[in-house]
Design a protein around this motif. Structure first.
Motif, mmCIF file in Angstrom:
data_model
loop_
_atom_site.group_PDB
_atom_site.id
_atom_site.type_symbol
_atom_site.label_atom_id
_atom_site.label_comp_id
_atom_site.label_asym_id
_atom_site.label_seq_id
_atom_site.Cartn_x
_atom_site.Cartn_y
_atom_site.Cartn_z
ATOM 1 N N UNK A 122 0.737 -1.251 0.037
ATOM 2 C CA UNK A 122 0.078 -0.042 0.093
ATOM 3 C C UNK A 122 0.712 1.033 -0.058
ATOM 4 N N UNK A 123 1.964 1.050 0.727
ATOM 5 C CA UNK A 123 2.639 2.598 0.891
ATOM 6 C C UNK A 123 3.792 2.617 -0.205
ATOM 7 N N UNK A 124 4.482 1.736 -0.690
ATOM 8 C CA UNK A 124 5.580 1.941 -1.825
ATOM 9 C C UNK A 124 5.246 0.777 -2.998
ATOM 10 N N UNK A 125 4.298 0.138 -2.780
ATOM 11 C CA UNK A 125 3.921 -0.713 -4.275
ATOM 12 C C UNK A 125 4.896 -1.899 -4.381
ATOM 13 N N UNK A 164 7.094 3.188 -5.608
ATOM 14 C CA UNK A 164 6.888 4.446 -5.833
ATOM 15 C C UNK A 164 6.075 4.783 -4.407
ATOM 16 N N UNK A 165 6.369 5.669 -3.862
ATOM 17 C CA UNK A 165 5.659 5.949 -2.326
ATOM 18 C C UNK A 165 3.946 6.553 -2.726
ATOM 19 N N UNK A 166 3.302 6.024 -1.884
ATOM 20 C CA UNK A 166 1.720 6.481 -1.970
ATOM 21 C C UNK A 166 1.876 7.981 -1.469
ATOM 22 N N UNK A 167 1.261 8.849 -2.340
ATOM 23 C CA UNK A 167 1.034 10.380 -1.924
ATOM 24 C C UNK A 167 0.385 10.529 -0.789
ATOM 25 N N UNK A 168 -0.620 9.572 -0.458
ATOM 26 C CA UNK A 168 -1.357 9.653 0.867
ATOM 27 C C UNK A 168 -0.555 9.796 2.240
#
Length: 246
Positions: A122-125, A164-168
């Motif tokens: 969820x956070x970085x894929x 890829x980091x989650x923008x949220x």
């Protein structure tokens, strides 16, 4: 939450694996499964300290399951790197701090590894298929009182550029050269606002300027304590951890 939750599962790492010695060290650990949070902590005094010690003793006797899990991700390459993130400033917990990927356990999770892997995705894929679990560290107690289980894992180096980091949740993703953790952390100073004054908090920290732009990332707090535990249990490198205030 489900009553058949599995905390630490048996891990089988081939003896030719780069991190086989680390996996063996984690499996052979026989110390406390919940690390104390009162040692060398001058922030806890008087009645607060007594209550903290009583709560810790109660936890040891009850052997509870973790309430949150983090994933320590190390690249499987000759010069390994460790995945870290800086949390977004708007989050309610550890906002703006350097952190490992991970989070709270929920109803769908069946194991500590499941929690850590779900949160990492969820956070970085980071996909489960790219992760090899190496073992587990003893639980740490967060500043909000959560029991946090660190799960140690490796990934192939070609996965690095896919994350890829989650923008949220994540302000940035970066990679710490593993050799940094083998050096002693510096004595870092933070300013903290108290009711009647501005106090100085002294604590160990690893300071790393990953972009070489003069703005370093500061690895301290719960993340620092977890990585210090990794170095001591997994590699025999001990670092003192403390919190002192003036």
């Amino acid at each position: 939450m489900t009553n058949d939750f599995i905390d630490k599962q048996t891990v089988n790492v081939p003896d030719l694996h780069r991190f086989y010695p680390l996996a063996q060290a984690l499996a052979q650990y026989r110390g406390a499964d919940i690390l104390p949070f009162t040692d060398n902590n001058e922030l806890l005094t008087g009645l607060v300290r007594e209550q903290a010690i009583k709560r810790y003793d109660k936890l040891i006797n009850e052997s509870p399951l973790p309430q949150a899990c983090v994933l320590i991700v190390i690249t499987d390459e000759p010069v390994p790197k460790l995945l870290l993130t800086r949390r977004s400033n708007h989050l309610s917990s550890h906002a703006g701090e350097v952190s490992l990927v991970g989070g709270k356990r929920d109803e769908t999770d069946i194991s500590s590894a499941d929690v850590a892997l779900r949160e990492a995705c969820e956070e970085v894929g980071l996909h489960r298929a790219d992760v090899e679990i190496l073992g587990y560290l003893p639980m740490q107690i967060s500043k909000k009182g959560l029991l946090v289980r660190p799960v140690v894992a490796s990934i192939p180096p070609d996965v690095v550029d896919r994350l890829t980091p989650s923008e949220d949740e994540i302000a940035r993703l970066f990679w710490l050269p593993f050799e940094v953790l083998q050096t002693a952390p510096v004595d870092w100073v933070f300013e903290r606002e108290l009711p009647n004054k501005t106090a100085k908090l002294y604590t160990p920290a690893w300071v790393y300027d990953c972009d070489d732009d003069g703005t370093p990332e500061i690895v301290w707090g719960l993340t620092g304590r977890i990585l210090s535990s990794l170095m001591e249990i997994g590699f025999g490198v001990g670092h003192e951890w403390y919190y002192r205030i003036t």
